[in-house]
Scaffold this motif. Sequence first.
Motif, PDB file in Angstrom:
ATOM      1  N   LEU A  31       0.825  -1.207   0.000  1.00 22.38           N
ATOM      2  CA  LEU A  31       0.000   0.000   0.000  1.00 22.38           C
ATOM      3  C   LEU A  31       0.858   1.255   0.000  1.00 22.38           C
ATOM      4  CD1 LEU A  31      -2.754   1.361   0.187  1.00 22.38           C
ATOM      5  CD2 LEU A  31      -2.655   1.089   2.673  1.00 22.38           C
ATOM      6  N   GLU A  32       1.901   1.263   0.834  1.00 23.63           N
ATOM      7  CA  GLU A  32       2.788   2.419   0.878  1.00 23.63           C
ATOM      8  C   GLU A  32       3.526   2.603  -0.435  1.00 23.63           C
ATOM      9  OE1 GLU A  32       3.837   2.266   5.669  1.00 23.63           O
ATOM     10  OE2 GLU A  32       5.089   1.205   4.215  1.00 23.63           O
ATOM     11  N   LEU A  33       3.884   1.505  -1.095  1.00 25.42           N
ATOM     12  CA  LEU A  33       4.546   1.595  -2.395  1.00 25.42           C
ATOM     13  C   LEU A  33       3.629   2.246  -3.423  1.00 25.42           C
ATOM     14  CD1 LEU A  33       6.932   0.881  -4.282  1.00 25.42           C
ATOM     15  CD2 LEU A  33       5.796  -1.317  -4.703  1.00 25.42           C
ATOM     16  N   GLU A  34       2.356   1.849  -3.428  1.00 22.30           N
ATOM     17  CA  GLU A  34       1.400   2.447  -4.358  1.00 22.30           C
ATOM     18  C   GLU A  34       1.267   3.943  -4.126  1.00 22.30           C
ATOM     19  OE1 GLU A  34      -0.450   1.529  -6.999  1.00 22.30           O
ATOM     20  OE2 GLU A  34       0.768  -0.282  -7.026  1.00 22.30           O
ATOM     21  N   GLN A  35       1.217   4.355  -2.867  1.00 19.60           N
ATOM     22  CA  GLN A  35       1.118   5.778  -2.551  1.00 19.60           C
ATOM     23  C   GLN A  35       2.372   6.525  -2.979  1.00 19.60           C
ATOM     24  OE1 GLN A  35       0.414   5.549   1.672  1.00 19.60           O
ATOM     25  NE2 GLN A  35      -1.788   5.195   1.451  1.00 19.60           N
ATOM     26  N   GLU A  36       3.528   5.911  -2.794  1.00 17.00           N
ATOM     27  CA  GLU A  36       4.786   6.537  -3.204  1.00 17.00           C
ATOM     28  C   GLU A  36       4.859   6.672  -4.718  1.00 17.00           C
ATOM     29  OE1 GLU A  36       8.725   7.991  -1.997  1.00 17.00           O
ATOM     30  OE2 GLU A  36       6.842   7.602  -0.955  1.00 17.00           O
ATOM     31  N   LEU A  37       4.440   5.640  -5.437  1.00 13.49           N
ATOM     32  CA  LEU A  37       4.487   5.684  -6.898  1.00 13.49           C
ATOM     33  C   LEU A  37       3.505   6.702  -7.457  1.00 13.49           C
ATOM     34  CD1 LEU A  37       4.874   1.908  -7.840  1.00 13.49           C
ATOM     35  CD2 LEU A  37       6.631   3.677  -7.645  1.00 13.49           C
ATOM     36  N   GLU A  38       2.348   6.856  -6.801  1.00 11.90           N
ATOM     37  CA  GLU A  38       1.398   7.872  -7.251  1.00 11.90           C
ATOM     38  C   GLU A  38       2.019   9.262  -7.178  1.00 11.90           C
ATOM     39  OE1 GLU A  38      -1.552   7.934  -8.676  1.00 11.90           O
ATOM     40  OE2 GLU A  38      -1.458   5.759  -8.868  1.00 11.90           O
ATOM     41  N   LYS A  39       2.806   9.483  -6.144  1.00  8.81           N
ATOM     42  CA  LYS A  39       3.482  10.775  -6.008  1.00  8.81           C
ATOM     43  C   LYS A  39       4.484  10.972  -7.136  1.00  8.81           C
ATOM     44  CE  LYS A  39       6.787  11.340  -3.066  1.00  8.81           C
ATOM     45  NZ  LYS A  39       7.600  11.449  -1.819  1.00  8.81           N
ATOM     46  N   TYR A  40       5.256   9.923  -7.450  1.00  6.19           N
ATOM     47  CA  TYR A  40       6.220  10.027  -8.548  1.00  6.19           C
ATOM     48  C   TYR A  40       5.506  10.245  -9.882  1.00  6.19           C
ATOM     49  CZ  TYR A  40      10.291   8.602  -5.776  1.00  6.19           C
ATOM     50  OH  TYR A  40      11.323   8.554  -4.858  1.00  6.19           O
ATOM     51  N   LEU A  41       4.391   9.552 -10.094  1.00 10.47           N
ATOM     52  CA  LEU A  41       3.653   9.685 -11.353  1.00 10.47           C
ATOM     53  C   LEU A  41       3.097  11.090 -11.537  1.00 10.47           C
ATOM     54  CD1 LEU A  41       1.804   6.250 -11.296  1.00 10.47           C
ATOM     55  CD2 LEU A  41       3.426   6.987 -13.036  1.00 10.47           C
ATOM     56  N   GLN A  42       2.709  11.734 -10.459  1.00 15.87           N
ATOM     57  CA  GLN A  42       2.189  13.093 -10.553  1.00 15.87           C
ATOM     58  C   GLN A  42       3.293  14.116 -10.782  1.00 15.87           C
ATOM     59  OE1 GLN A  42      -0.132  13.832  -7.018  1.00 15.87           O
ATOM     60  NE2 GLN A  42      -1.571  12.172  -7.432  1.00 15.87           N
ATOM     61  N   GLU A  43       4.481  13.829 -10.228  1.00 19.60           N
ATOM     62  CA  GLU A  43       5.568  14.798 -10.319  1.00 19.60           C
ATOM     63  C   GLU A  43       6.417  14.630 -11.558  1.00 19.60           C
ATOM     64  OE1 GLU A  43       7.739  14.187  -6.749  1.00 19.60           O
ATOM     65  OE2 GLU A  43       6.254  15.194  -5.452  1.00 19.60           O
ATOM     66  N   ASN A  44       6.470  13.449 -12.137  1.00 20.02           N
ATOM     67  CA  ASN A  44       7.356  13.172 -13.262  1.00 20.02           C
ATOM     68  C   ASN A  44       6.531  12.821 -14.501  1.00 20.02           C
ATOM     69  OD1 ASN A  44       9.367  12.337 -15.050  1.00 20.02           O
ATOM     70  ND2 ASN A  44      10.554  11.324 -13.453  1.00 20.02           N
ATOM     71  N   PRO A  45       6.464  13.701 -15.502  1.00 20.46           N
ATOM     72  CA  PRO A  45       5.654  13.425 -16.698  1.00 20.46           C
ATOM     73  C   PRO A  45       6.213  12.299 -17.564  1.00 20.46           C
ATOM     74  CG  PRO A  45       6.937  15.424 -16.981  1.00 20.46           C
ATOM     75  CD  PRO A  45       7.136  15.007 -15.567  1.00 20.46           C
ATOM     76  N   LEU A  46       7.472  11.914 -17.337  1.00 13.60           N
ATOM     77  CA  LEU A  46       8.063  10.845 -18.141  1.00 13.60           C
ATOM     78  C   LEU A  46       7.633   9.457 -17.676  1.00 13.60           C
ATOM     79  CD1 LEU A  46      11.596  12.325 -18.633  1.00 13.60           C
ATOM     80  CD2 LEU A  46      10.126  11.535 -20.465  1.00 13.60           C
ATOM     81  N   LEU A  47       7.004   9.385 -16.514  1.00 13.26           N
ATOM     82  CA  LEU A  47       6.542   8.097 -15.990  1.00 13.26           C
ATOM     83  C   LEU A  47       5.072   7.886 -16.301  1.00 13.26           C
ATOM     84  CD1 LEU A  47       8.057   7.626 -12.416  1.00 13.26           C
ATOM     85  CD2 LEU A  47       8.292   6.069 -14.339  1.00 13.26           C
ATOM     86  N   GLU A  48       4.701   6.656 -16.634  1.00 12.41           N
ATOM     87  CA  GLU A  48       3.295   6.310 -16.803  1.00 12.41           C
ATOM     88  C   GLU A  48       3.109   4.835 -16.522  1.00 12.41           C
ATOM     89  OE1 GLU A  48       2.148   7.177 -20.782  1.00 12.41           O
ATOM     90  OE2 GLU A  48       3.186   5.458 -21.641  1.00 12.41           O
ATOM     91  N   ARG A  49       1.871   4.469 -16.232  1.00 11.26           N
ATOM     92  CA  ARG A  49       1.552   3.064 -15.977  1.00 11.26           C
ATOM     93  C   ARG A  49       1.304   2.328 -17.284  1.00 11.26           C
ATOM     94  NH1 ARG A  49       0.553   1.578 -10.743  1.00 11.26           N
ATOM     95  NH2 ARG A  49       0.253   3.280  -9.246  1.00 11.26           N
ATOM     96  N   VAL A  50       1.613   1.059 -17.279  1.00 13.32           N
ATOM     97  CA  VAL A  50       1.368   0.195 -18.426  1.00 13.32           C
ATOM     98  C   VAL A  50      -0.004  -0.428 -18.269  1.00 13.32           C
ATOM     99  CG1 VAL A  50       2.169  -1.795 -19.746  1.00 13.32           C
ATOM    100  CG2 VAL A  50       3.818  -0.285 -18.638  1.00 13.32           C
ATOM    101  N   GLU A  51      -0.857  -0.270 -19.263  1.00 15.18           N
ATOM    102  CA  GLU A  51      -2.212  -0.813 -19.194  1.00 15.18           C
ATOM    103  C   GLU A  51      -2.349  -2.126 -19.944  1.00 15.18           C
ATOM    104  OE1 GLU A  51      -4.288   0.453 -17.252  1.00 15.18           O
ATOM    105  OE2 GLU A  51      -3.253   2.325 -16.822  1.00 15.18           O
ATOM    106  N   GLU A  52      -1.478  -2.336 -20.959  1.00 12.84           N
ATOM    107  CA  GLU A  52      -1.631  -3.533 -21.783  1.00 12.84           C
ATOM    108  C   GLU A  52      -1.011  -4.746 -21.113  1.00 12.84           C
ATOM    109  OE1 GLU A  52       1.874  -1.136 -23.452  1.00 12.84           O
ATOM    110  OE2 GLU A  52      -0.154  -0.781 -22.754  1.00 12.84           O
ATOM    111  N   GLU A  53      -1.067  -5.868 -21.824  1.00 10.47           N
ATOM    112  CA  GLU A  53      -0.519  -7.107 -21.283  1.00 10.47           C
ATOM    113  C   GLU A  53       0.973  -6.953 -21.062  1.00 10.47           C
ATOM    114  OE1 GLU A  53      -2.051  -9.887 -20.370  1.00 10.47           O
ATOM    115  OE2 GLU A  53      -3.949  -8.869 -20.752  1.00 10.47           O
ATOM    116  N   TYR A  54       1.504  -7.740 -20.181  1.00  7.39           N
ATOM    117  CA  TYR A  54       2.905  -7.603 -19.802  1.00  7.39           C
ATOM    118  C   TYR A  54       3.511  -8.984 -19.645  1.00  7.39           C
ATOM    119  CZ  TYR A  54       0.670  -8.491 -15.365  1.00  7.39           C
ATOM    120  OH  TYR A  54      -0.091  -9.031 -14.384  1.00  7.39           O
TER     121      TYR A  54
END
Length: 476
Positions: A31-54
């Motif tokens: 849970l804490e990791l998800e909250q930390e990553l959300e902060k990085y995703l909001q602050e860094n435009p070069l980061l995004e989540r992958v929605e497709e298959e992996y």
Amino acid sequence: MKPSLQLKLSQHLALTPQLQQSIRLLQLSTLELEQELEKYLQENPLLERVEEEYAPLQPGPSDQDSESAADDNTGNDIETAVSSADDESWLGDEENNYSGSSSSGSFDDDDGDFQDVQVATTSLREHLSSQLGLISIPDRDHTLVQCLIEALDDDGYLTLSLEELAETLPAELEIELEELQIALNHLQCFDPTGVGARNAQECLALQLEALHGDDTSVLALKIVRKHLDLLASRDFIRLKKLVECDDVQLRDAQSLIRSLNPRPGSKYAALEARYITPDVVVRKIRGQWVVNVNSDAFPRLRINSLYAQILSRQRGSGLAGQLQEARWLIKNVQQRFDTILRVAQSIVDRQRQFFDHGEVAMRPLVLREIADILGLHESTISRVTTQKYMATPRGIFELKYFFGSHVATEAGGACSATAIRALIKQLIASEEQKTPLSDSQLSEILGQQGIVVARRTIAKYREGLSIPPVKLRRAF
């Protein structure tokens, strides 16, 4: 003394920003990791989540641990792609999107699924107020009953005395205690039975009074009103003399009392649903216990293709620093799950008997043993096993659950404290209720099995299992 200049070479350990980030990510819960990553995703435009298959992360040894995360050998796909930015074909390449999770990360139907916790949709006060609206009483009584409803706690008890409640009401209303008692009588007729009681004794008595007046309920009501303390302390000999009954009658009355609900309002309480997302999943495949990363726990990140294109054409762009941060984060998240996977698999390899036979087969295990096997520092193992969870056919466990102290055996070996607690639980579950086992007897039985445990240690383990002492376990 004449001043002079001297050169001196020395080695020291420096925590680089990348290493600090790696250590921080490793010690976070899911849970804490998800909250930390959300902060990085909001602050860094070069980061995004992958929605497709992996592509799944398969279990296997990793060449790095969290304390050497500064090594640039991992994540070479992204690094190579950025360094050859003139070739833009990499931007759509799925191989550059790390998503380290196993395809077996979620349970099949045979293994069961995680049920949502059902939370009450109607509160106790709403339930009681709706009943109040259905009865025909004077407006003044109606208002007083509503005041009593608002004064109830979540279990349905009236924690204030009528005198204290009268003092809280406006003096100009001139409320008398007799009026509050009448209002309380109305409230105590509502569903759930027992609501509005001022203590557990009154709550149980209200429920017994609502039953048919057979001999058992009459005896139970007499015990609750006058001798509940004797029943709680299991002083059955004295209790039988006082209420003038035999063993069968007392046993029936006790069973009836135990069937009552001492917290009638609890089913209307709004429970907070807390979910645990396991980091890894354990399955038995071809006779071997195999660990895979849970797909639901692994965050799938990648470099944003649009911004990466801009950066490849404008090498002096201010996004270069954010690109480096994004590369570090993706690599450190990958390293975090690589380390968790290695530690979890090592734990499972050493606790195979637990997965085959249960708690009684748990072997002693310490952090140092896993650290030595994997070549990691003991503090790294401590970070990995804290607030990280493993889903198994036997349930969900924190990784720390598999570590524990040991007790010596007569054969010169060692027995896990977890296994001893399981044995104590089994022995007490199978004991004769009329003659339950004392702590000394439990110690003797374990000694006969070659496990040397002192009586005070048995008492400590029993209390940790929330098992009452022998006196409170004795039946008649």
